[in-house]
Design a protein around this motif. Structure first.
Motif, PDB file in Angstrom:
ATOM      1  N   SER A  44      39.703  48.510  40.306  1.00 29.70           N
ATOM      2  CA  SER A  44      39.198  47.110  40.860  1.00 29.70           C
ATOM      3  C   SER A  44      38.622  46.078  39.649  1.00 29.70           C
ATOM      4  O   SER A  44      38.317  46.668  38.801  1.00 29.70           O
ATOM      5  N   GLN A  45      38.655  45.014  40.226  1.00 29.95           N
ATOM      6  CA  GLN A  45      37.650  44.011  39.223  1.00 29.95           C
ATOM      7  C   GLN A  45      36.196  43.948  39.687  1.00 29.95           C
ATOM      8  O   GLN A  45      35.591  43.042  39.335  1.00 29.95           O
TER       9      GLN A  45
ATOM     10  N   CYS B  66      40.185  30.269  41.397  1.00 27.82           N
ATOM     11  CA  CYS B  66      39.839  31.687  41.363  1.00 27.82           C
ATOM     12  C   CYS B  66      41.006  32.533  41.805  1.00 27.82           C
ATOM     13  O   CYS B  66      41.634  31.867  42.613  1.00 27.82           O
TER      14      CYS B  66
ATOM     15  N   CYS C 225      41.209  35.977  42.854  1.00 26.86           N
ATOM     16  CA  CYS C 225      40.833  37.339  43.563  1.00 26.86           C
ATOM     17  C   CYS C 225      40.965  37.150  45.092  1.00 26.86           C
ATOM     18  O   CYS C 225      40.923  38.287  45.586  1.00 26.86           O
TER      19      CYS C 225
ATOM     20  N   ASN D 268      36.676  28.363  41.617  1.00 22.61           N
ATOM     21  CA  ASN D 268      35.672  29.065  41.389  1.00 22.61           C
ATOM     22  C   ASN D 268      34.198  28.830  41.593  1.00 22.61           C
ATOM     23  O   ASN D 268      33.551  29.642  41.635  1.00 22.61           O
TER      24      ASN D 268
ATOM     25  N   CYS E  96      32.130  40.216  42.456  1.00 20.47           N
ATOM     26  CA  CYS E  96      33.487  40.004  42.146  1.00 20.47           C
ATOM     27  C   CYS E  96      33.585  39.950  40.631  1.00 20.47           C
ATOM     28  O   CYS E  96      33.235  38.712  40.180  1.00 20.47           O
TER      29      CYS E  96
ATOM     30  N   THR F 196      36.357  39.207  38.873  1.00 25.40           N
ATOM     31  CA  THR F 196      37.248  38.273  38.591  1.00 25.40           C
ATOM     32  C   THR F 196      36.673  36.862  38.772  1.00 25.40           C
ATOM     33  O   THR F 196      36.936  36.228  37.891  1.00 25.40           O
ATOM     34  N   CYS F 197      35.820  36.616  39.723  1.00 24.88           N
ATOM     35  CA  CYS F 197      35.120  35.454  39.549  1.00 24.88           C
ATOM     36  C   CYS F 197      34.138  35.366  38.553  1.00 24.88           C
ATOM     37  O   CYS F 197      34.168  34.056  37.901  1.00 24.88           O
TER      38      CYS F 197
ATOM     39  N   ASN G  21      34.178  36.779  35.700  1.00 21.56           N
ATOM     40  CA  ASN G  21      35.275  36.404  34.339  1.00 21.56           C
ATOM     41  C   ASN G  21      35.658  35.172  34.038  1.00 21.56           C
ATOM     42  O   ASN G  21      35.942  34.666  33.157  1.00 21.56           O
ATOM     43  N   VAL G  22      36.341  34.728  35.373  1.00 17.26           N
ATOM     44  CA  VAL G  22      37.006  33.103  35.178  1.00 17.26           C
ATOM     45  C   VAL G  22      35.566  32.085  34.658  1.00 17.26           C
ATOM     46  O   VAL G  22      36.076  31.455  33.964  1.00 17.26           O
TER      47      VAL G  22
ATOM     48  N   TRP H 219      45.221  33.977  34.370  1.00 15.71           N
ATOM     49  CA  TRP H 219      44.846  34.717  35.673  1.00 15.71           C
ATOM     50  C   TRP H 219      45.908  34.552  36.854  1.00 15.71           C
ATOM     51  O   TRP H 219      45.745  35.290  37.885  1.00 15.71           O
TER      52      TRP H 219
ATOM     53  N   VAL I 221      47.208  37.679  38.440  1.00 17.38           N
ATOM     54  CA  VAL I 221      46.254  38.585  39.185  1.00 17.38           C
ATOM     55  C   VAL I 221      46.321  38.597  40.436  1.00 17.38           C
ATOM     56  O   VAL I 221      46.166  39.578  41.412  1.00 17.38           O
TER      57      VAL I 221
END
Length: 153
Positions: A19-20, A74, A76, A86, A109, A111-112, A114-115, A140, A143
């Motif tokens: 998971s992220q 985003c 995710c 995002n 999250c 992913t959120c 990191n973006v 991304w 992903v």
């Protein structure tokens, strides 16, 4: 180690590796009361103060650079939650100038987060909003599904 404990340990490590999501140390946000933040006065809810440093950095950046992150998608899958960019992963609304109602999604999250942090780094390198969007999209898009985010002009 007993067999049952071993199985739970293996399943836990396997799920964590796929998971992220952020570490289990990240607090579980409550959705009952709105979380209010006024960053200019360093007023943050306890969930923010207990979150890992990267999460705090992402929230602070999002609230101070909403004009940028509203053009950054985003990836995710949070579009299904109504998120359009995002920025929505971190802020639900702005109550008054400088005071925000936080969205709790960003607390858990990766992913959120990191973006947002990659957008911050690209901005610091002098990239334009359009170039940041292109770079984030290129990295991304594989992903997950992107939010329906408008393109910068």
């Amino acid at each position: 180690m007993r067999r049952r404990e071993f199985i739970f340990a293996v399943v836990g490590v396997t799920l964590a590796g796929c998971s992220q999501e952020l570490s289990p140390a990240a607090p579980a946000p409550t959705a009952e009361l709105p979380l209010i933040a006024t960053p200019a006065r360093n007023v943050w809810p306890p969930q923010y103060r207990q979150a890992p440093a990267a999460v705090q950095e992402a929230y602070a950046f999002a609230l101070s650079h909403g004009a940028l992150l509203t053009y950054i998608p985003c990836f995710c899958g949070c579009g299904g939650m109504g998120h359009r960019s995002n920025y929505d992963c971190f802020a639900r609304s702005q109550k008054t100038p400088g005071t925000f109602v936080l969205d709790t999604h960003g607390f858990g999250c990766g992913t959120c987060v990191n973006v947002a942090l990659e957008s911050k780094a690209l901005l610091a390198e002098g990239f334009s909003v359009k170039a940041i969007r292109q770079t984030i999209d290129a990295k991304w898009s594989s992903v997950g599904p992107a939010t329906r985010t408008p393109l910068p002009q």
